[in-house]
Design an enzyme around this catalytic site. Structure first.
Site, PDB file in Angstrom:
ATOM      1  N   GLU A 181       2.682  -4.287  -4.903  1.00 32.56           N
ATOM      2  CA  GLU A 181       2.993  -5.650  -5.371  1.00 32.56           C
ATOM      3  C   GLU A 181       3.807  -5.623  -6.668  1.00 32.56           C
ATOM      4  OE1 GLU A 181      -0.628  -7.958  -5.500  1.00 32.56           O
ATOM      5  OE2 GLU A 181      -0.447  -8.377  -3.354  1.00 32.56           O
ATOM      6  N   GLU A 250      -1.752  -6.828   3.630  1.00 30.59           N
ATOM      7  CA  GLU A 250      -3.065  -7.300   3.169  1.00 30.59           C
ATOM      8  C   GLU A 250      -3.320  -8.704   3.680  1.00 30.59           C
ATOM      9  OE1 GLU A 250      -3.886  -6.934  -1.064  1.00 30.59           O
ATOM     10  OE2 GLU A 250      -2.787  -5.041  -1.161  1.00 30.59           O
TER      11      GLU A 250
HETATM   12  C1  GAL Z   1      -3.822  -7.749  -4.030  1.00 34.72           C
HETATM   13  C2  GAL Z   1      -3.720  -6.280  -4.413  1.00 34.72           C
HETATM   14  C3  GAL Z   1      -4.960  -5.533  -3.958  1.00 34.72           C
HETATM   15  C4  GAL Z   1      -6.201  -6.275  -4.382  1.00 34.72           C
HETATM   16  C5  GAL Z   1      -6.143  -7.699  -3.881  1.00 34.72           C
HETATM   17  C6  GAL Z   1      -7.332  -8.538  -4.294  1.00 34.72           C
HETATM   18  O1  GAL Z   1      -2.884  -8.510  -4.672  1.00 34.72           O
HETATM   19  O2  GAL Z   1      -2.588  -5.697  -3.842  1.00 34.72           O
HETATM   20  O3  GAL Z   1      -4.963  -4.244  -4.482  1.00 34.72           O
HETATM   21  O4  GAL Z   1      -6.291  -6.244  -5.764  1.00 34.72           O
HETATM   22  O5  GAL Z   1      -5.033  -8.328  -4.400  1.00 34.72           O
HETATM   23  O6  GAL Z   1      -8.476  -8.007  -3.783  1.00 34.72           O
END
Ligand code: GAL
Length: 723
Positions: A181, A250
């Protein structure tokens, strides 16, 4: 015999040649292409240090049965390189074993090397020593940082290659990620950020892994790196080039928990809906973050205030059991998607309206291969739509999947799976507690670390402990008015966080702590000073280092001041610039009271002398493992805050004294989900139960140690089974 051997040898040679030629991972505008085949892939995050190696095979089996093709994990740099050049790849950090076990279960691996990982992991995965490399600045076009990042990334890639773990070597790794990110950071810092992005991509590609690289949330990911989407929904995402596939790294299955907040859950109807919408809109890879969240053992959870449980409302719960109906409903979704795979990989969809907020996405080759997705985007009204020769009922906010364009095999909002709530039940284990009260530290003549200044905490502790004592003396003259009128002075302490216990002349005067959005805190209380010398002992406690935010490595912790005393005859006395002594860690930590051997270095009391409701107290008990294999947890609701160990292994920080705030009303699955929409546990401790992995126990004589900062009653601690 000889002839047979020759034949076998020839066949092996042939296979080796053919396999070597065909084993490959590439991509095109539709999907990742494995061995020449376009694939729709379902992936799930499981982070190896958040469970134990003994748990991994069962987790992978449940993932496979749940319809996953891929396991996604970050690589946790600070776990692997605790001091520069000293590497650790054992036990929960045995990355190679983790990947091999995934392969044995028939799963591919997506390896997110980072090495910045975010992940609610201490310092975002960076080793704390990295902060002290001269001239370093994290995650930007900075030579010392890039050198360290390249060294670690190269180390991991070489290790994977040496073990033949990339897919083109016959291994399971089909894709790797560099950075995490970074897009929003680059957007903020401009040119050096852009230069760093280009460097990171080039460096990664130069490592020649033979499989694609991705950068998540990175709109300008340089070719051939694939930019991917993270979020609760990604159907409208498009990659930065039309020859890259649309991938979702994600899809948050719930959210992390932080001490002081209610617990988030995400209804499976919405999670399934988000996946179906993504797939119907040309998406070809979906990863659940998390599929099994697990536990932040030890001191691995990050600031600010991330809880020990990393359950995440994931399809497999913290204890390794399926979270129903989530796990089963998603398994059924994955089956339906897999039935559509031949159509999905072959053509682009035709989208037609079926009415207001109603759509059909049809993947048809014009021959017999045809799959359709019928969607109702309305949050309130159900609909019956006509499609082809059939009529289909669509609940609000749902997608139906028709793998042959006729038969509705799955609707995201029709949950058939049983919703069996997991619970914790009592075991018959009992604890015979012993206690040891630790005296607060005092300043003394022979203190070795002193300064006429207030120091930032991590610069002193280097994160070797959560605890740092700030110690000073205050002299009170017999002429002070408060001695006669009893109006004691007010001690004001400003701290950058995260928790502060104030002791005056050995007595606890108060405790203050920050909140997630604002770790800064102020102690302001009248204090019982006496004529002559008074001992001020401030115990500052860090609850993990930050893992996210612009240049989070520069964020401060600890008592930065001012520290003042108000209400003296002279008015306000500023203590900030007088002599302070520093002591890193607690006495019990230096004596290793949490270990089986270290425990014998002090005299413990028990029975009627057992300490209760006393700050800075160590407790110890032995217990036998309950029969069976059910996962275990400790109910810590009678305690305040501290850390727990079993047989020398830290099961994490406990903090049941932090009550969950927030509103926990009803929650409708329909409508856009956010991490504050659906919450439970308001008004209760954020985390009551603490997971003890079975594999850490012996049948008898297990040693449980609890460090309690605030004061608690250990007789209320009980061992529970999760069923
Ligand atoms: C995302 C990040 C992950 C984790 C998630 C929240 O933005 O890439 O590593 O932190 O948020 O659980």
């Amino acid at each position: 015999m000889r002839k047979e051997f020759n034949l076998l040898g020839l066949m092996l040679l042939l296979c080796f040649w053919v396999c070597a030629v065909t084993a490959s991972v590439t991509y095109d505008h539709k999907t990742i292409v494995i061995d020449g085949q376009r694939r729709i892939l379902i992936s799930g995050s499981i982070h190896y240090p958040r469970s134990t190696p003994e748990m991994w095979p069962a987790l992978f089996q449940k993932a496979k049965e749940g319809g996953l093709d891929v396991i996604q994990t970050y690589v946790f740099w600070n776990g692997h390189e605790p001091s520069p050049g000293k590497y650790y790849f054992e036990d929960r950090f045995d990355l190679v074993k983790f990947i091999k076990l995934a392969q044995q279960a028939g799963l591919y691996v997506h390896l997110r090397i980072g090495p910045y990982v975010c992940a609610e992991w201490n310092f975002g995965g960076f080793p704390v020593w990295l902060k002290y490399v001269p001239g370093i600045s994290f995650r930007t076009d900075n030579e010392p940082f890039k050198a360290a990042m390249q060294k670690f990334t190269t180390k991991i890639v070489s290790m994977m290659k040496a073990e033949n773990l990339f897919q083109n070597q016959g291994g399971p790794i089909i894709m790797s990620q560099i950075e995490n990110e970074y897009g929003p950071v680059e957007w903020n810092i401009g040119a050096p950020g852009k230069a760093y992005t280009n460097w990171a991509a080039q460096m990664a590609v130069g490592l020649d892994t033979g499989v694609p690289w991705d950068m998540c949330k990175q709109e300008d990911a340089p070719d051939p790196v694939i930019d991917t989407c993270n979020g609760y929904y990604c159907e409208n995402f498009t990659p930065n080039k039309n020859y890259k596939p649309k991938m979702w790294t994600e899809n948050w299955s719930g959210w992390y928990t932080d001490f002081g907040n209610a617990i988030c859950y995400r209804p499976v109807e919405d999670l399934a809906y988000s996946v179906a919408r993504f797939i119907q809109n040309r998406g070809s890879f979906v990863n659940y973050y998390m599929y099994h969240g697990g536990t932040n053992f030890g001191r691995t959870s990050s600031g600010l205030f991330i809880a020990t449980s990393y359950d995440y409302d994931a399809p497999i719960d913290e204890y390794g059991l399926t979270n129903e109906p989530k796990w089963s409903h998603l398994r059924d979704l994955h089956k339906a998607i897999k039935q559509c795979e031949p159509a999905l990989v072959s053509v682009d969809p035709t989208i037609t309206s079926l009415g207001n907020k109603l759509e059909a996405h049809v993947y048809s080759t014009g021959t017999s291969v045809c799959a359709a997705f019928l969607a109702n985007y309305d949050t309130k009204s159900a609909a019956t739509v006509t499609f082809g020769n059939g009529k289909y009922d669509l609940p609000p906010w749902s997608v139906s999947i028709l793998p042959d364009c006729k038969t509705d095999v799955f609707n995201t909002a029709k949950v058939g799976a049983q919703s069996s709530q997991k619970t914790m039940i009592s075991t018959n284990s009992t604890f015979d507690w012993q206690s040891y009260i630790e005296e607060p530290a005092f300043s003394s003549e022979d203190d070795s670390i002193t300064a006429e200044a207030l120091w930032e905490q991590i610069n002193v502790t280097r994160d070797s402990s959560d605890y740092l004592w700030y110690l000073t003396d205050v002299n009170i003259s017999p002429n002070e008015d408060f001695i006669k009128n009893g109006q004691y002075p007010i001690l004001n302490v400003m701290s950058a966080g995260h928790v502060l216990h104030v002791f005056v002349n050995g007595q606890l005067s108060g405790t203050v702590y920050g909140v997630l959005d604002n770790p800064k805190l102020t102690f302001s209380n009248s204090v019982n000073l006496t004529v002559g010398n008074n001992k001020i002992s401030l115990l500052s406690v860090a609850v993990g280092l930050p893992n996210v935010g612009l240049h989070f490595e520069t964020w401060n912790v600890g008592v930065l001041g001012p520290v003042t005393l108000k209400g003296l005859n002279e008015g306000t006395r500023d203590l900030s610039w007088q002599k302070w002594s520093y002591k890193v860690g607690l006495k019990g930590e230096s004596l290793s009271l949490h270990t089986i051997t270290g425990g014998s270095s002090v005299d413990w009391t028990q029975g009627s002398l057992l300490a209760k409701k006393q700050p800075l107290t160590w407790y110890k008990a032995t217990f036998n493992a309950p029969a069976g294999n059910d996962p275990l947890g400790l109910d810590m609701s009678s305690m305040g805050k501290g850390e727990i160990w079993v047989n020398d292994q830290s099961i994490g920080r406990h903090w049941p004294g932090y009550i969950a705030h927030g509103s926990c009303g009803d929650c409708d699955y329909a409508g856009t989900f956010t991490n504050t929409k659906c919450r439970t546990n308001c008004g209760n401790p954020t985390q009551t139960w603490y997971h003890i992995p079975r594999s850490w126990l012996n049948p008898t004589g297990n040693v449980l140690v609890v460090l309690e900062e605030w004061g608690g009653d250990p007789s209320g601690i009980s061992l529970l089974k999760r069923i």
